[in-house]
Design an enzyme around this catalytic site. Structure first.
Site, PDB file in Angstrom:
ATOM      1  CB  SER A 135     -18.938  -5.910 -36.807  1.00 21.30           C
ATOM      2  OG  SER A 135     -18.023  -6.416 -35.858  1.00 21.30           O
ATOM      3  CE1 TYR A 149     -19.747  -2.587 -29.175  1.00 19.14           C
ATOM      4  CE2 TYR A 149     -17.430  -2.302 -29.727  1.00 19.14           C
ATOM      5  CZ  TYR A 149     -18.767  -2.146 -30.046  1.00 19.14           C
ATOM      6  OH  TYR A 149     -19.122  -1.572 -31.249  1.00 19.14           O
ATOM      7  CE  LYS A 153     -21.010  -4.494 -32.214  1.00 26.45           C
ATOM      8  NZ  LYS A 153     -22.308  -4.418 -32.926  1.00 26.45           N
TER       9      LYS A 153
END
Length: 293
Positions: A135, A149, A153
């Protein structure tokens, strides 16, 4: 080495994935290095094969990804899977197309789930194994200019928390690695602010954050070789990782720790401010033990 480890690592043709493969091999483990383009990986990192690693073609977004991983886990007796494949998407939510958004989730989130699902059956039957989710600090603390993004994650971490408890009865460990800014080609492959930031957002915190990240490429404090060594040691319970066998999250990098601390402080502040209201918003009847507190 007391226990043999065979690692299957996705996205191994460059960056952090390649470094994890090399660190595992140098520590005496076996590695199945996977990538969409294995030829490019072999050319960029010939030491992976020289040290005994084997390459396998794997596109985590392909419909066959889950079955491919299941076969590789069986064929090579894999007991560590590292979900490293992914990419960064620059831009504020308003500016991103739905195609860009879906593609980001397809690789960073759904791809990791397909790989994980491919590994689980044999890990469960053997009652052992480790699944590593690569991550980011942005998966714990959202980053303006990288909203999707961060979202990909965050989603991966949410699933990982639940899956860690689902798989614990079968002796399977889930480890979430939250990387800070590391000196890999990762950020260099992300669209530059001048290419993606629309006029209304220029000069805002999103633009300034994106500019700062881009300007810092090549100067990141994070050492990818050390990060890879740390991951190998935590997974195998050796060296600096000997006392970390129970951790779910592994932040790496000073910036990752700082961002986590700032986020936890802000969360605690909101909890305390809203506590009275939260406890008021329930039925006026005695607590019967559900849900358990």
């Amino acid at each position: 080495m007391a226990t043999p480890f065979t690692w299957l690592i996705t996205g191994t043709s460059s960056g952090q994935g390649a470094e994890i493969a090399l660190a595992a091999l140098q520590a005496g483990h076996s590695v199945v290095a996977t990538a969409r383009n294995t030829a490019a990986g072999k050319e960029a990192h010939p030491d992976i094969e020289k040290l005994g690693g084997v390459w396998a073609t794997l596109d985590v977004t392909d419909e066959s990804a889950q079955s491919t991983v299941e076969k590789l886990v069986d064929q090579h007796s894999v007991n560590v899977v590292v979900n490293n494949a992914g990419y960064g998407l620059r831009g504020v939510l308003e500016d991103l197309s739905m195609q860009q958004i879906r593609s980001q989730m397809e690789t960073n989130f759904f791809g990791a789930l397909a790989v994980t699902k491919g590994a689980i059956p044999l890990f469960r039957q053997r009652r052992s194994g480790t699944i590593v989710m690569i991550s980011s600090a942005s998966g714990f603390s959202g980053t303006p200019s990288q909203s999707m993004y961060s979202g990909s994650k965050f989603a991966l971490e949410g699933v990982s928390e639940s899956v860690a408890e689902e798989l614990a009865p079968f002796g399977i460990r889930v480890l979430i690695v939250e990387l800070g800014a590391y000196r890999t080609p990762f950020q260099n492959a992300v669209d530059k602010p001048t290419e993606v930031m629309s006029d209304p957002y220029k000069g805002t915190v999103s633009d300034k954050t994106a500019q700062r990240i881009t300007a810092g490429h090549g100067r990141q404090a994070g050492d990818p070789v050390k990060a890879a060594q740390a991951i190998v040691e935590v997974v195998t319970g050796t060296g600096r990782g000997a006392e970390l066998s129970e951790v779910l999250r592994l932040p790496l990098g000073r910036d990752a720790i700082t961002r986590a601390q700032v986020k936890m402080k802000a969360f605690s502040h909101d909890m305390e401010k809203g506590k009275a209201l939260a406890e008021w918003a329930v039925f006026d009847e005695p607590y019967d033990g559900y849900p358990p507190l």
